[in-house]
Design a protein around this motif. Structure first.
Motif, PDB file in Angstrom:
ATOM      1  N   CYS A   2     -12.118 -48.296-124.984  1.00 26.99           N
ATOM      2  CA  CYS A   2     -11.491 -49.392-124.291  1.00 26.99           C
ATOM      3  C   CYS A   2     -10.169 -49.486-123.989  1.00 26.99           C
ATOM      4  CB  CYS A   2     -12.844 -49.181-123.169  1.00 26.99           C
ATOM      5  SG  CYS A   2     -14.219 -47.685-123.239  1.00 26.99           S
ATOM      6  N   SER A   3     -10.480 -51.395-125.211  1.00 27.66           N
ATOM      7  CA  SER A   3      -9.863 -51.719-124.913  1.00 27.66           C
ATOM      8  C   SER A   3      -8.353 -51.953-125.539  1.00 27.66           C
ATOM      9  CB  SER A   3     -10.407 -53.476-125.557  1.00 27.66           C
ATOM     10  OG  SER A   3     -11.981 -53.968-124.508  1.00 27.66           O
ATOM     11  N   ALA A  35      -2.425 -63.614-119.499  1.00 30.37           N
ATOM     12  CA  ALA A  35      -3.408 -63.773-119.451  1.00 30.37           C
ATOM     13  C   ALA A  35      -4.841 -62.551-119.643  1.00 30.37           C
ATOM     14  CB  ALA A  35      -4.093 -64.784-117.933  1.00 30.37           C
ATOM     15  N   ALA A  36      -4.949 -62.326-118.815  1.00 25.10           N
ATOM     16  CA  ALA A  36      -5.979 -60.677-119.528  1.00 25.10           C
ATOM     17  C   ALA A  36      -6.162 -60.940-120.983  1.00 25.10           C
ATOM     18  CB  ALA A  36      -5.606 -59.674-118.415  1.00 25.10           C
ATOM     19  N   ALA A  37      -5.042 -60.664-121.281  1.00 28.20           N
ATOM     20  CA  ALA A  37      -4.557 -59.352-122.929  1.00 28.20           C
ATOM     21  C   ALA A  37      -5.253 -61.004-123.709  1.00 28.20           C
ATOM     22  CB  ALA A  37      -3.309 -59.797-123.902  1.00 28.20           C
ATOM     23  N   ARG A  41     -12.258 -59.273-123.800  1.00 31.50           N
ATOM     24  CA  ARG A  41     -12.692 -59.852-125.076  1.00 31.50           C
ATOM     25  C   ARG A  41     -14.009 -58.425-124.954  1.00 31.50           C
ATOM     26  NH1 ARG A  41     -11.122 -64.349-125.714  1.00 31.50           N
ATOM     27  NH2 ARG A  41     -11.739 -65.864-125.388  1.00 31.50           N
ATOM     28  N   PHE A  42     -14.448 -57.904-125.950  1.00 32.12           N
ATOM     29  CA  PHE A  42     -15.209 -56.684-126.554  1.00 32.12           C
ATOM     30  C   PHE A  42     -16.627 -56.688-127.638  1.00 32.12           C
ATOM     31  CE2 PHE A  42     -11.430 -57.658-128.916  1.00 32.12           C
ATOM     32  CZ  PHE A  42     -12.214 -56.467-130.607  1.00 32.12           C
ATOM     33  N   ASP A  46     -17.228 -51.319-135.092  1.00 27.25           N
ATOM     34  CA  ASP A  46     -16.736 -50.964-136.397  1.00 27.25           C
ATOM     35  C   ASP A  46     -15.727 -51.805-136.896  1.00 27.25           C
ATOM     36  OD1 ASP A  46     -14.065 -48.787-138.281  1.00 27.25           O
ATOM     37  OD2 ASP A  46     -16.006 -48.830-138.835  1.00 27.25           O
ATOM     38  N   ARG A  47     -15.589 -52.666-137.792  1.00 26.32           N
ATOM     39  CA  ARG A  47     -14.342 -52.982-138.143  1.00 26.32           C
ATOM     40  C   ARG A  47     -13.449 -52.875-137.762  1.00 26.32           C
ATOM     41  NH1 ARG A  47     -14.051 -57.357-142.937  1.00 26.32           N
ATOM     42  NH2 ARG A  47     -11.460 -57.957-143.095  1.00 26.32           N
ATOM     43  N   SER A  48     -12.537 -51.712-138.712  1.00 26.40           N
ATOM     44  CA  SER A  48     -11.046 -51.056-138.200  1.00 26.40           C
ATOM     45  C   SER A  48     -10.947 -50.908-136.972  1.00 26.40           C
ATOM     46  CB  SER A  48     -11.172 -49.459-139.136  1.00 26.40           C
ATOM     47  OG  SER A  48     -12.113 -48.965-138.663  1.00 26.40           O
ATOM     48  N   ILE A  49     -11.510 -50.842-135.955  1.00 25.44           N
ATOM     49  CA  ILE A  49     -11.832 -50.870-134.594  1.00 25.44           C
ATOM     50  C   ILE A  49     -11.337 -51.153-133.777  1.00 25.44           C
ATOM     51  CG2 ILE A  49     -12.166 -49.550-132.384  1.00 25.44           C
ATOM     52  CD1 ILE A  49     -13.872 -47.325-133.810  1.00 25.44           C
ATOM     53  N   ASP A  50     -12.065 -53.131-134.195  1.00 23.86           N
ATOM     54  CA  ASP A  50     -12.204 -53.734-133.990  1.00 23.86           C
ATOM     55  C   ASP A  50     -10.547 -54.719-134.169  1.00 23.86           C
ATOM     56  OD1 ASP A  50     -14.369 -53.614-133.137  1.00 23.86           O
ATOM     57  OD2 ASP A  50     -15.542 -55.402-134.857  1.00 23.86           O
TER      58      ASP A  50
END
Length: 324
Positions: A2-3, A35-37, A41-42, A46-50
């Motif tokens: 979603c992020s 500021a939001a970007a 926080r999420f 999964d490391r690849s998605i992160d």
């Protein structure tokens, strides 16, 4: 996920020009976006998605600064963008590719911010009114403030204070110092005459940066010495050199004239009897000699050396020593 989708959508809004300088409330929206970007926080699954999210964060922050409306960002928003990219680039939990991408983004940010403020100073035709600070002792921001003034000298002060701390050998590891020295060079090469119009930054350069440069010049690490020599060269070419006469004399005597003479048993008088027995790696001497060649290729610098030092009874005869 979603992020990542949300950040991608924001990027499109910026790239398509919906946040233009002449659009109502663009400044407010862009500041809140940056500021939001910066504070995304999420939940890590999964490391690849992160890592894709972190790449998207860096991209969004960069677009906030370099887009046409980027000059409407305030000081705290720009600082949050810079600090967030630095934190990502130095994270141990991310892959080298992501860290390297964040480093490149940060360099583009520094380039854009310093060139933008430099152009503002140039438009003032010597009037430093736009370069006045709200408070030179303000702590580095940790969140977005309500100031609606476009970023200027205060932001540059934040970034310089942070950059100079990165090159402190007592606080930073070798890889961080290399990173910091590279960014300092970008800032000096981009800022033009602007940097000399902000007295607190000139003071920090004279007191802090010059001290750290002298300490880094003693390093045998080729990347650190090479970047240190480049920073010194840029200081000689900058608008602050008039305020750094003593510091630049020390640099020339202890680095450019002394190091090539070490271990030779002879020299131009810059090395003492004890120094002549000190062994210095060949690569270090080569770097210093290359820096000297670079100095000699600048006719104005040679004239400055002679006029400001050799003709001054209280200073060393730098030009005479160099040509001896």
């Amino acid at each position: 996920a979603c992020s990542q989708v949300a950040l991608s959508a924001i990027n499109k809004f910026i790239l398509y020009g919906f946040l233009a300088p002449d659009v109502v409330q663009s400044a407010q929206v862009l500041n809140r976006t940056a500021a939001a970007a910066s504070l995304v926080r999420f939940e890590r699954i999964d490391r690849s998605i992160d890592e894709q999210v972190y790449l998207q964060i860096c991209t969004t922050l960069l677009h906030c600064i370099i887009c046409p409306a980027g000059k409407l960002l305030n000081d705290s928003a720009v600082w949050l963008c810079v600090k967030t990219c630095y934190d990502i680039s130095t994270s141990d939990s991310l892959s080298p590719i992501v860290c390297r991408f964040a480093e490149d983004v940060l360099m583009q940010m520094v380039l854009c911010v310093f060139s933008q403020v430099s152009s503002m100073a140039g438009e003032e035709a010597g009037d430093v009114g736009t370069l006045k600070l709200r408070d030179r002792h303000l702590p580095l921001p940790t969140s977005l403030d309500g100031d609606h003034t476009p970023y200027n000298a205060q932001c540059v002060l934040y970034i310089c204070r942070w950059l100079f701390s990165l090159v402190d050998p007592q606080q930073s590891e070798e890889n961080h110092r290399v990173y910091g020295l590279g960014l300092v060079n970008v800032a000096l090469e981009t800022s033009g005459q602007m940097i000399g119009l902000i007295p607190p930054i000139v003071e920090m350069i004279g007191h802090d940066l010059c001290k750290y440069l002298l300490q880094n010049s003693q390093s045998d690490a080729v990347p650190i010495l090479s970047l240190t020599l480049r920073v010194i060269f840029n200081l000689f070419n900058s608008s602050v050199k008039g305020n750094l006469k003593v510091q630049l004399e020390v640099f020339f005597n202890t680095i450019h004239l002394r190091i090539p003479a070490l271990g030779n048993g002879h020299g131009n008088g810059s090395a003492t009897a004890g120094d002549e027995d000190e062994q210095v790696p060949y690569e270090k001497k080569e770097l210093v000699l290359e820096s000297l060649v670079e100095f000699c290729a600048e006719p104005e610098l040679m004239v400055d050396l002679y006029c400001n030092y050799d003709l001054d009874l209280g200073s060393s005869n730098l030009f005479e020593k160099l040509t001896a």
